[in-house]
Design a protein around this motif. Structure first.
Motif, PDB file in Angstrom:
ATOM      1  N   ARG A  22       0.755  -1.012  -0.127  1.00  8.52           N
ATOM      2  CA  ARG A  22       0.049   0.174   0.288  1.00  8.52           C
ATOM      3  C   ARG A  22       0.705   1.574  -0.001  1.00  8.52           C
ATOM      4  NH1 ARG A  22      -2.872  -3.955   0.362  1.00  8.52           N
ATOM      5  NH2 ARG A  22      -4.585  -4.447   1.050  1.00  8.52           N
ATOM      6  N   VAL A  23       0.154   2.437  -0.634  1.00  8.69           N
ATOM      7  CA  VAL A  23       1.153   3.422  -0.747  1.00  8.69           C
ATOM      8  C   VAL A  23       0.411   4.300  -0.484  1.00  8.69           C
ATOM      9  CG1 VAL A  23       2.546   5.059  -2.234  1.00  8.69           C
ATOM     10  CG2 VAL A  23       3.485   2.891  -2.227  1.00  8.69           C
ATOM     11  N   VAL A  24       0.815   5.526   0.854  1.00  3.42           N
ATOM     12  CA  VAL A  24      -0.239   6.581   0.622  1.00  3.42           C
ATOM     13  C   VAL A  24       0.511   8.432   0.445  1.00  3.42           C
ATOM     14  CG1 VAL A  24      -0.766   7.952   2.257  1.00  3.42           C
ATOM     15  CG2 VAL A  24      -1.237   6.104   2.579  1.00  3.42           C
ATOM     16  N   VAL A  25       0.084   8.778  -0.297  1.00 10.18           N
ATOM     17  CA  VAL A  25       1.199  10.138  -0.582  1.00 10.18           C
ATOM     18  C   VAL A  25       0.412  11.406   0.193  1.00 10.18           C
ATOM     19  CG1 VAL A  25       2.201  12.161  -2.898  1.00 10.18           C
ATOM     20  CG2 VAL A  25       1.798   8.975  -2.856  1.00 10.18           C
ATOM     21  N   ALA A  26       0.974  11.996   0.609  1.00 11.62           N
ATOM     22  CA  ALA A  26       0.728  13.203   1.573  1.00 11.62           C
ATOM     23  C   ALA A  26       1.354  13.931   1.101  1.00 11.62           C
ATOM     24  CB  ALA A  26       0.974  13.123   3.008  1.00 11.62           C
ATOM     25  N   ALA A  27       0.454  15.315   0.521  1.00  9.66           N
ATOM     26  CA  ALA A  27       1.073  16.567  -0.477  1.00  9.66           C
ATOM     27  C   ALA A  27      -0.247  16.804  -1.460  1.00  9.66           C
ATOM     28  CB  ALA A  27       1.878  15.285  -2.134  1.00  9.66           C
ATOM     29  N   CYS A  28      -1.038  16.522  -2.471  1.00  7.03           N
ATOM     30  CA  CYS A  28      -1.637  17.749  -3.162  1.00  7.03           C
ATOM     31  C   CYS A  28      -3.351  17.649  -2.984  1.00  7.03           C
ATOM     32  CB  CYS A  28      -1.539  18.600  -4.480  1.00  7.03           C
ATOM     33  SG  CYS A  28      -0.838  17.584  -5.245  1.00  7.03           S
ATOM     34  N   SER A  29      -4.168  17.975  -3.502  1.00  7.64           N
ATOM     35  CA  SER A  29      -5.383  17.796  -4.063  1.00  7.64           C
ATOM     36  C   SER A  29      -5.404  16.369  -4.800  1.00  7.64           C
ATOM     37  CB  SER A  29      -6.102  18.862  -4.786  1.00  7.64           C
ATOM     38  OG  SER A  29      -7.332  18.146  -5.414  1.00  7.64           O
TER      39      SER A  29
ATOM     40  N   ILE B 185      -2.440  17.676   1.831  1.00 12.00           N
ATOM     41  CA  ILE B 185      -2.246  17.712   3.243  1.00 12.00           C
ATOM     42  C   ILE B 185      -1.518  19.880   2.576  1.00 12.00           C
ATOM     43  CG2 ILE B 185      -1.765  16.728   5.022  1.00 12.00           C
ATOM     44  CD1 ILE B 185       1.826  16.915   3.450  1.00 12.00           C
ATOM     45  N   ARG B 186      -1.883  20.211   1.036  1.00 15.26           N
ATOM     46  CA  ARG B 186      -1.516  21.310   1.186  1.00 15.26           C
ATOM     47  C   ARG B 186      -2.539  22.324   0.613  1.00 15.26           C
ATOM     48  NH1 ARG B 186       1.359  22.368  -5.620  1.00 15.26           N
ATOM     49  NH2 ARG B 186      -0.793  21.800  -6.109  1.00 15.26           N
ATOM     50  N   GLU B 187      -3.874  22.249  -0.313  1.00 13.44           N
ATOM     51  CA  GLU B 187      -4.581  22.681  -0.801  1.00 13.44           C
ATOM     52  C   GLU B 187      -5.518  22.953   0.429  1.00 13.44           C
ATOM     53  OE1 GLU B 187      -3.420  20.838  -2.913  1.00 13.44           O
ATOM     54  OE2 GLU B 187      -4.006  21.739  -4.903  1.00 13.44           O
ATOM     55  N   GLN B 188      -5.462  22.156   1.335  1.00 19.33           N
ATOM     56  CA  GLN B 188      -6.316  21.818   2.202  1.00 19.33           C
ATOM     57  C   GLN B 188      -5.903  21.847   3.731  1.00 19.33           C
ATOM     58  OE1 GLN B 188      -9.423  18.798   1.425  1.00 19.33           O
ATOM     59  NE2 GLN B 188      -9.635  19.518  -0.787  1.00 19.33           N
TER      60      GLN B 188
ATOM     61  N   HIS C 121      -4.167  26.885   5.991  1.00 21.12           N
ATOM     62  CA  HIS C 121      -3.482  27.147   8.015  1.00 21.12           C
ATOM     63  C   HIS C 121      -2.594  28.531   7.666  1.00 21.12           C
ATOM     64  CE1 HIS C 121      -6.751  24.577   7.825  1.00 21.12           C
ATOM     65  NE2 HIS C 121      -6.755  23.819   7.376  1.00 21.12           N
ATOM     66  N   GLY C 122      -2.145  28.896   6.675  1.00 16.73           N
ATOM     67  CA  GLY C 122      -0.319  29.273   7.066  1.00 16.73           C
ATOM     68  C   GLY C 122      -0.628  30.158   8.273  1.00 16.73           C
ATOM     69  N   HIS C 123      -1.818  30.926   8.560  1.00 12.37           N
ATOM     70  CA  HIS C 123      -1.637  31.604   9.562  1.00 12.37           C
ATOM     71  C   HIS C 123      -1.615  31.025  11.138  1.00 12.37           C
ATOM     72  CE1 HIS C 123      -6.156  30.038  10.037  1.00 12.37           C
ATOM     73  NE2 HIS C 123      -6.030  30.065  10.673  1.00 12.37           N
ATOM     74  N   ASP C 124      -1.859  29.841  11.067  1.00 14.04           N
ATOM     75  CA  ASP C 124      -1.643  28.711  12.581  1.00 14.04           C
ATOM     76  C   ASP C 124      -1.026  27.251  12.175  1.00 14.04           C
ATOM     77  OD1 ASP C 124      -2.588  27.428  14.076  1.00 14.04           O
ATOM     78  OD2 ASP C 124      -4.602  26.537  14.329  1.00 14.04           O
ATOM     79  N   PRO C 125       0.886  27.491  11.955  1.00 13.04           N
ATOM     80  CA  PRO C 125       1.242  26.551  12.154  1.00 13.04           C
ATOM     81  C   PRO C 125       1.146  25.372  12.774  1.00 13.04           C
ATOM     82  CG  PRO C 125       2.665  28.651  11.714  1.00 13.04           C
ATOM     83  CD  PRO C 125       1.369  28.666  12.599  1.00 13.04           C
ATOM     84  N   GLU C 126       0.920  25.117  13.903  1.00 14.91           N
ATOM     85  CA  GLU C 126       0.602  24.146  14.724  1.00 14.91           C
ATOM     86  C   GLU C 126      -0.339  23.403  14.651  1.00 14.91           C
ATOM     87  OE1 GLU C 126       0.734  25.188  19.161  1.00 14.91           O
ATOM     88  OE2 GLU C 126       2.585  26.614  18.368  1.00 14.91           O
ATOM     89  N   GLY C 127      -1.717  24.542  14.789  1.00 18.77           N
ATOM     90  CA  GLY C 127      -2.678  23.546  13.892  1.00 18.77           C
ATOM     91  C   GLY C 127      -2.984  23.407  12.487  1.00 18.77           C
TER      92      GLY C 127
ATOM     93  N   ALA D  50     -10.726  27.269  -2.009  1.00 16.06           N
ATOM     94  CA  ALA D  50     -10.310  28.140  -0.295  1.00 16.06           C
ATOM     95  C   ALA D  50      -8.823  27.929  -0.056  1.00 16.06           C
ATOM     96  CB  ALA D  50     -11.341  27.207   0.725  1.00 16.06           C
ATOM     97  N   GLY D  51      -8.354  27.013  -0.638  1.00 18.30           N
ATOM     98  CA  GLY D  51      -7.241  27.136  -0.334  1.00 18.30           C
ATOM     99  C   GLY D  51      -6.138  27.390  -1.006  1.00 18.30           C
ATOM    100  N   THR D  52      -6.132  27.009  -2.501  1.00 18.57           N
ATOM    101  CA  THR D  52      -5.491  27.519  -4.102  1.00 18.57           C
ATOM    102  C   THR D  52      -5.530  29.066  -3.462  1.00 18.57           C
ATOM    103  OG1 THR D  52      -6.162  26.163  -4.591  1.00 18.57           O
ATOM    104  CG2 THR D  52      -5.217  27.944  -5.821  1.00 18.57           C
ATOM    105  N   SER D  53      -6.799  29.893  -3.221  1.00 15.78           N
ATOM    106  CA  SER D  53      -6.761  30.953  -2.621  1.00 15.78           C
ATOM    107  C   SER D  53      -6.234  31.528  -1.216  1.00 15.78           C
ATOM    108  CB  SER D  53      -8.877  31.528  -3.053  1.00 15.78           C
ATOM    109  OG  SER D  53      -9.236  30.830  -4.435  1.00 15.78           O
ATOM    110  N   HIS D  54      -5.779  30.891  -1.229  1.00 15.72           N
ATOM    111  CA  HIS D  54      -5.180  31.121   0.459  1.00 15.72           C
ATOM    112  C   HIS D  54      -6.454  32.319   1.190  1.00 15.72           C
ATOM    113  CE1 HIS D  54      -0.658  29.783   0.313  1.00 15.72           C
ATOM    114  NE2 HIS D  54      -1.129  30.384  -1.141  1.00 15.72           N
TER     115      HIS D  54
END
Lengths: 202, 626
Positions: free
Chosen positions: A71-78, A105-108, A113-119, B473-477
């Motif tokens: 099994r492979v899990v890729v934690a990346a983009c959409s 873990i990128r778009e979503q 959540h750039g404002h909340d790195p810990e979260g 929402a993410g793409t638009s930050h």
């Protein structure tokens, strides 16, 4: 703990992408990978600078063989971005493409959540764990193959539609061009010369 | 135009509308309505004798109703095909046309609309755009002042094939105008009407100004603009050419047009940025460069074709940068302005691009589609035991489930599109969806709620609208609470009530249930199946005394990233407003009811295994024994 498809032992590989600074600028992918390595069924977890790049893809393919991953899990983009990419990667290494799961873990996550790195870090760990959980129950599947009717329809007989129909016709494809008005031509036929070359519109 | 009609592989069907679209990539069935022309196309030779004798005149849409056409006519002399048609609303049944047609016998008053089905492998949507009607803007007097015309009316008035044979006259008195104002951005870049830039109007204003200046060198022409936008190849040079031709460009958006009731001349009141003051100038005629807007039937087309719309109503591409021609529906492609306003070169380019994308499908021997279909566990289906049920068949938008009492329900794989509605609707958990099984989804729910579940917002999103909405929402930050934990299923129809009960049983602070707007649903009526269930859940939770807002139902399209962020933030605010002890007490109080309601789920194959695995996972995640 057995997988969904019989008594096979789960051997999950987890790849946490930096996406340059898109993900790594907010959270530390290494921390997520270390965390993932503690989850049941995970035999190998690592971070990677760009999972979708040649080097990232090669790493996954080599690891599938090296660690005998199933099994492979890729934690990346959409999934909308790279699900087809990573399905193809695992398939090239001989794994069924449906045994790959992505965590977004990128778009979503980091982008929202750039404002909340810990979260964001906590969320990235949870999303990765959820993908590992789903991966544990994935089964190999075959794509459904459907036949193709070699005929096209273009809806709208304006300049875009006419051109699409002509190009399809030139490809040897029988094409129906549907127009609701009594004549094709659309708005362009109503115009008197067109910019920037001032040629006739019809 | 003529090339299309002559092309041996292109079958031009004019006066024809698309009624229904069924099927999937490679295998679409399209129902067309061929509207009755009352003229047999094969017999009409386009001679026009019928129109000569027809006594009835009606406005011609093609000339923007500035000139008449006969009740039997063609829109223009170069019509393709050159086949006449009768406007039955206007026809007085004098049958003079029948006599004029004579031996050709092309006119048939008994003709009716014809419904035909066509099988095609791919569809290119190129339905174009429509023009904003400036009569809703009282300040410009369009519709009240005869000498205020729209850009497309100007096209017909200045066209040698138009109603005045290219002699530009003003409608009030037939005089040639000496002073002309062109006003840009009428209904565009105007938050009252359309926020967008209509893309081609700057160039269009310049083109008309140049053409008129060439035809009437003494004409005084002023273009009023906010910004002049000329980014494509050769466009800035074209603008430069206009400026050298003594065409005036005034930066300012006119606030008012008034009219001298005697001369019918017009006064344009506008700021002139260069002069730094408000001006009032007199003109003989004003052209309003009106906004481009989606076709009036764009909403209808979007639901017939099952493709979604961006804000404003344009058809939505799969990805704005990487897949601008594709729609989210495999095998359906977009070309031209229906996807977003574009000028002729861009429309032509996109037409070719769409043909290439469609060719990619059509030249393939076969196409692969994802096997996310539904499968019945025959031993669990109560219909097989002679009991009446059929809820699965009722939930299926495609009629893919064969149901008969005494036999287990059967999913016809070729017809199944994989929304998962039947899976969630089955009260006996006798159906599963490949790649989105109960066990898989439950394992995800448990992982997402392993730690501090009371702080989490578990968000169920459909694959086609709300998941890409969250992506946007993410793409638009757009920032939203990091307590959100998202989970993707194919459709709102798949969001099983058991999942929601289980989430609350585990102590989730809040749960979002979100999918497409009803008209955007990728599975025709899948969203409605999900919406009905969500309504029932809302009522049940209200009855249990759950704090309102902890379970929320929202329809969020792929274009509504801002809405996704707002909804999550509002849910976070709801959670913040409940004192923690009260929330924990409520979770404990409701837990037994949630457990009772989700009990059937535990009978589903693989679910026990998933729960067992989840306990192991939760221990690993939290470091605590569960």
């Amino acid at each position: 703990m057995a997988g969904d498809n019989g008594n096979e032992e789960l051997r999950i590989g987890v790849y946490v992408c930096h996406c340059g600074s898109n993900i790594a600028g907010v959270i530390d992918p290494k921390v997520v990978a270390e965390y993932a390595s503690t989850l049941p069924g995970v035999v190998h977890a690592t971070d990677t600078l760009y999972a979708c790049a040649d080097s990232g893809q090669s790493l996954i393919k080599e690891d599938i063989k090296k660690y005998n991953l199933n099994r492979v899990v890729v934690a990346a983009c959409s999934v909308k971005m790279h699900e087809p990419t990573f399905r193809a990667v695992v398939a090239e290494a001989g794994l069924n493409p449906f045994l790959m799961e992505m965590a977004n873990i990128r778009e979503q996550c980091t982008w929202a959540h750039g404002h909340d790195p810990e979260g964001a870090l906590e969320k990235a760990k949870d999303l990765t764990a959820a993908a590992v959980a789903k991966a544990s129950f994935l089964r190999p599947l075959d794509m459904i193959k459907v036949p193709i009717t070699k005929r096209a329809m273009v809806i709208g007989g304006g300049v875009a539609g006419i051109n699409a129909a002509l190009d399809l016709g030139d490809q040897g494809i029988e094409t129906i061009l549907v127009e609701k008005q009594p004549t094709i031509g659309g708005v362009m036929a109503q115009l008197n010369k067109t910019f920037p070359t001032m040629d006739c519109s019809i | 135009m003529v090339d299309a009609a002559r092309h041996p592989k292109v079958d031009v069907r004019t006066y024809t509308e698309v009624e229904r679209v069924e099927g999937f990539v490679g295998n679409f069935k399209v129902q067309l309505r061929e509207k009755s022309r009352y003229v047999i196309a094969d017999r009409c030779n386009g001679c026009g004798e019928c129109a000569k004798v027809c006594p009835i005149e009606v406005p011609n849409y093609f000339d923007m109703n500035l000139a008449p056409r006969k009740a039997i006519d063609v829109p223009m002399s170069q019509s393709v095909p050159l086949v006449y048609s009768i406007d039955m609303d206007a026809c007085i049944h004098c049958y003079k046309c029948v006599d004029a047609c004579g031996k050709l016998e092309a006119i048939d008053f008994s003709m009716e609309d014809k419904l035909v089905w066509e099988d095609v492998g791919s569809i290119v949507v190129a339905t174009g755009y429509s023009h904003f009607d400036p009569s809703v803007m009282p300040e410009y007097g369009y519709g009240r002042y005869p000498n205020v015309v729209t850009a497309i009316e100007m096209e017909r008035l200045n066209n040698s094939a138009g109603p005045t044979a290219g002699n530009l006259i003003r409608p009030s008195d037939g005089a040639n105008p000496k002073r002309l104002a062109i006003i840009n951005c009428v209904g565009s870049r105007d938050k009252r009407f359309n926020p967008w830039c209509s893309n081609f109007c700057c160039m269009y204003a310049i083109k008309n100004a140049i053409l008129l200046k060439q035809a009437y060198p003494d004409m005084d022409i002023t273009v009023y603009y906010i910004d002049i936008r000329t980014p494509s190849k050769g466009y800035e040079e074209f603008y430069d050419r206009a400026r050298k031709m003594d065409i005036h460009f005034t930066q300012g958006r006119p606030s008012l047009i008034t009219e001298d009731p005697e001369t019918r001349n017009l006064f344009v009141h506008s700021e002139d940025v260069a002069l730094g003051r408000v001006t009032e100038r007199e003109y003989d005629m004003v052209m309003l460069n009106q906004a481009a807007i989606p076709q009036p039937d764009a909403d209808e087309m979007s639901s017939v074709l099952n493709i979604s719309q961006s804000p404003g109503g344009w058809f939505m591409e799969y990805h704005p940068k990487l897949r601008p021609i594709d729609t989210p529906t495999d095998g359906i492609f977009l070309a031209g302005a229906c996807q977003g306003i574009k000028d002729i070169p861009a429309s032509v380019a996109q037409g070719s691009a769409a043909a290439a994308r469609a060719g990619r499908v059509l030249h393939a021997k076969e196409w692969e589609i994802e096997p996310v279909v539904a499968v019945v566990w025959e031993d669990r289906c109560i219909s097989a035991k002679g009991k009446k049920c059929g809820l699965c068949a009722k939930a299926c938008p495609y009629g893919a489930i064969e149901y008969e009492v005494g036999k287990a329900a059967h999913v016809v794989t070729a017809k199944c599109h994989g929304c998962g509605g039947c899976v969630a609707e089955c009260p006996h958990n006798a159906i599963t969806q490949l790649h989105f099984t109960d066990a898989q989804i439950l394992a995800q729910i448990h992982a997402l709620l392993a730690e501090k579940p009371e702080e989490k917002i578990l968000a169920f999103r459909c694959n086609w609208c709300s998941y890409p909405g969250a992506d946007l929402a993410g793409t638009s930050h757009f920032e939203y609470s990091a307590n959100e934990r998202g989970l993707r299923v194919m459709c709102a129809a798949r969001m099983d009530a058991d999942f929601i009960y289980e989430a609350f049983r585990l102590g989730a602070g809040a749960v979002l249930y979100s999918g497409c707007h009803p008209q955007d649903c990728h599975y025709i009526t899948g969203q409605r199946v999900g919406a009905r269930r969500a309504e029932r859940l809302l009522k049940a939770f209200e009855k249990m005394g759950m704090t309102p807002g902890r379970f929320r139902v929202e329809w969020i399209s792929a274009a509504e990233g801002d809405k996704y962020a707002r909804v999550i933030n509002e849910m976070q605010a709801t959670l913040d407003s409940i004192p923690k002890e009260k929330l924990l007490e409520e979770i404990e109080r409701l837990r037994p009811q949630m457990e009772k309601r989700a009990r059937r789920m535990r009978e589903t194959p693989q679910v026990e295994k998933a729960l067992e695995y989840s306990r192991e996972l939760e221990t690993a995640m939290t470091g605590k024994e569960v």
